[in-house]
Write a protein that holds these residues in place. Sequence first.
Motif, PDB file in Angstrom:
ATOM      1  N   MET A   1       0.844  -1.186   0.000  1.00  0.00           N
ATOM      2  CA  MET A   1       0.000   0.000   0.000  1.00  0.00           C
ATOM      3  C   MET A   1       0.883   1.240   0.000  1.00  0.00           C
ATOM      4  O   MET A   1       1.806   1.364   0.804  1.00  0.00           O
ATOM      5  CB  MET A   1      -0.915   0.001   1.215  1.00  0.00           C
ATOM      6  N   GLU A   2       0.627   2.161  -0.912  1.00  0.00           N
ATOM      7  CA  GLU A   2       1.435   3.363  -1.020  1.00  0.00           C
ATOM      8  C   GLU A   2       1.170   4.324   0.133  1.00  0.00           C
ATOM      9  O   GLU A   2       0.101   4.341   0.730  1.00  0.00           O
ATOM     10  CB  GLU A   2       1.106   4.098  -2.321  1.00  0.00           C
ATOM     11  N   HIS A   9      -1.417   6.614   4.503  1.00  0.00           N
ATOM     12  CA  HIS A   9      -1.815   5.557   3.588  1.00  0.00           C
ATOM     13  C   HIS A   9      -2.702   6.124   2.490  1.00  0.00           C
ATOM     14  O   HIS A   9      -3.622   6.906   2.745  1.00  0.00           O
ATOM     15  CB  HIS A   9      -2.569   4.455   4.343  1.00  0.00           C
ATOM     16  N   ASP A  12      -6.119   2.312  -2.278  1.00  0.00           N
ATOM     17  CA  ASP A  12      -5.670   1.362  -3.286  1.00  0.00           C
ATOM     18  C   ASP A  12      -6.421   1.620  -4.591  1.00  0.00           C
ATOM     19  O   ASP A  12      -7.636   1.786  -4.589  1.00  0.00           O
ATOM     20  CB  ASP A  12      -5.928  -0.069  -2.812  1.00  0.00           C
ATOM     21  N   TYR A 776       0.140 -10.409  -1.034  1.00  0.00           N
ATOM     22  CA  TYR A 776      -0.187  -8.997  -0.838  1.00  0.00           C
ATOM     23  C   TYR A 776       1.026  -8.198  -0.386  1.00  0.00           C
ATOM     24  O   TYR A 776       1.124  -6.993  -0.660  1.00  0.00           O
ATOM     25  CB  TYR A 776      -1.346  -8.863   0.155  1.00  0.00           C
ATOM     26  N   LYS A 777       1.957  -8.845   0.295  1.00  0.00           N
ATOM     27  CA  LYS A 777       3.188  -8.157   0.696  1.00  0.00           C
ATOM     28  C   LYS A 777       3.989  -7.753  -0.539  1.00  0.00           C
ATOM     29  O   LYS A 777       4.564  -6.661  -0.591  1.00  0.00           O
ATOM     30  CB  LYS A 777       4.016  -9.056   1.610  1.00  0.00           C
ATOM     31  N   ASN A 780       2.345  -4.777  -2.250  1.00  0.00           N
ATOM     32  CA  ASN A 780       2.602  -3.518  -1.548  1.00  0.00           C
ATOM     33  C   ASN A 780       3.997  -2.970  -1.827  1.00  0.00           C
ATOM     34  O   ASN A 780       4.249  -1.780  -1.658  1.00  0.00           O
ATOM     35  CB  ASN A 780       2.420  -3.697  -0.042  1.00  0.00           C
TER      36      ASN A 780
END
Length: 782
Positions: A1-2, A9, A12, A776-777, A780
Amino acid sequence: MEKDSNNKHLPDPENPYKLLDLKLTKVEKWAAGVPAVMAAVSDLIGEKTLIRGTRALFKMNQVGGFDCPSCAWPDPDDERSPLGEYCENGAKALAEEATTKKITAEFFKENSVYDLAQLDDYSIGKMGRLTEPMYMPQNGTHYQPISWDDAFKKIAAHLNALATPDEAAFYTSGRTSNEASFMYQLFAKEYGTNNMPDCSNMCHETSGTALRPTIGIGKGTVKLEDFYDTDVIIIIGQNPGTNAPRMMSALEKGKKNGAKIIAINPLPEAGLLGFHNPQQISGIIGNGIKLADLYLPVKINGDMALLKALELLLLDFEKKSPGEVLDHAFIGEKTTGYEVFLKQFEAYNLEELATASGVSAALLYEAAQMMAFKKRIIVCWGMGLTQQPNGVDMIKEILNLLLLKGSIGKPGAGVCPVRGHSNVQGNRTMLIDEKPTDEQLDRLQHFFGFNPPRKHGYDVVRAIKAMQEGKVKFLFCMGGNFLSATPDTTYTAQALRKLNLTVFVSTKLNRSHLIHGKEAIILPTLSRSDIDRVNGTHQIVSTENSMGVVQSSKGVLKPVSDHLINETQIACRMAMATLGNKTVVNWQLYHDSYDAVRDAIEKCIPGFENYNVRVRQKDGFYLPNAARDGQFLTKQFGDRAPFTLTTVPDNTLAPDEYMMATTRTHDQFNTTIYGLDDRYRGIKNERRVIFMNQKDIDLAGFKAGDKVDLFNYDDGIERIAPLFIIVAYQIPERNTVTYFPETNVLVSVNNVVKESNMPASKYVKIRIKKHDPEIYKRINQL
């Protein structure tokens, strides 16, 4: 997540990575019927607009009513059905416009952008109509109300602060009327740029790029009545049951009058196979009508090999029956390059072409036999061709086929690119084009008195890259859902966030409002079905359908808010605020009078003579189309249409690769998700699915129902679309299909159609791996 520069945060850009509750239902072999009627009524109820919406439905596509905001299929030139000239998806589009649900300033006060982004696109779209202008300040978390005057002042301040006009880009959706489109492009040009990316850059730019140099016009050459009296209709790379459902009525009429229909598509879509007309007893309680006489299950991008095979077979038929298959008189009088074109077939072999296409030689022979002794042939196509990397060449090959047969420029014969959005063709006619011609610009200069920029601007793909590189700092979107419609979602989201200001003219909330520039503005506008009053007068606007008919549209619904402004006035007010006393255009005149806008169009665009009178005629009017009349006025070849030399692509895949094409569900139009029931394909309550051939599933050691992650590695970059469910389906081996926009993230911004520079979303090489919860890691970290 940026995270942003303040370590906050960011939302998304993708739909949430979560599964719903997939239910597999029966795969249908016919479309429409009673289920379509029930689905339409259900949406009206769901939007709490049954009475209001139903009344409007009977005015949609009717004389004196409004043009459907969905697809661009034409209305009948003869009598229109009193029961309703609309389809299921048109009714769903209207339900979302006619909804009584509203999004107010209080809604945005209670919901942050980050929280809204946790919802899927379906849920976001069901929030209701936007009711007042909203502004997102830099480093803000919530949209807040802003007055119209202050919104235009802020837009003007940003535009006037740019180092050059080319640091701005002006995007257009296909629903924008002729009048709004003309004023919008006029402002961009007087401001000083041709940066006008539009939705055509993502759907039918390929068609125009192929057609203009070969037949002299970038549009189709048939009228609706040609479908009623023809010999053969070929539908390739297009699904009428979902993308243009009213087309099935024309196919039904043609079929009853003796036409044969050949369907060419990787998936056996219900709308290609059968039709139950809900306006006829036989369509309600009977068996309906079988549409396709022959279905050819072509591989993804096997279309070129298929077309070459048909031509090879037709040439063989001609040798056996000289003068009865090819139209030599037409070829001699109307074409050029025939002998060179013929010579290539010395190197082609039917069995090799059949293998490359994925269609057996026997089926190809049957298709060629259907065409061999017929002259009236119509070929229709959609994004199944235009979004292939060699799409321009494939459409030129379709023209080669028709030129051999003399099947263009005469009644019952020709080309029919089936356009998507309801005025995407009209937008281009109104000069929404990043590459305007000198002739077009000269006419604007002569009438308005300023010298428009001559340098070509950015299309969609080039605009995204320019945003990423800092060359574009301002984006104005007249409609649409830019983020979700475009390729390479992560890359595009990063580009959008670099902009100083993003402005969206919208009727409803969508994901593009949540992935925005440093500042953002949402301008709510009237829909096509809304009553539009200017100085107390109920206005009409106009649109152009797929077959070049310009017709009026007059809204019938009371707007949900008194704070909505029509798109024409939005363009004019932006111009007045930005240009001030530097302008030479009387923007106030056009702001106050659509008739004045049409008078200006008449002076600047050929074919619109006596515009204000003719647009008010019962059926509108046809624009000139020389190719329809058998005149091929090309710049390079004069009055002759050239045969084009093309090649068959090598579609070799690595052992662990599959070819993927993106598609819509039946419960969807472009990026708008109406529901979660892809009824014809048997998929309910889920969008994160991948259709695969059972043999491929077995060979890879998977099972139907397995959860998998999808990967693309174009340009040496890993792109990931996680958590999809495998669904076994009738599809060619090594081919897969997924829904968009969920897999747009896998479409590289550099995977484009040669010449037209459109995203090649129907040609994506992917790898499929068992779902890894740790994936998901990695996402991100991208």
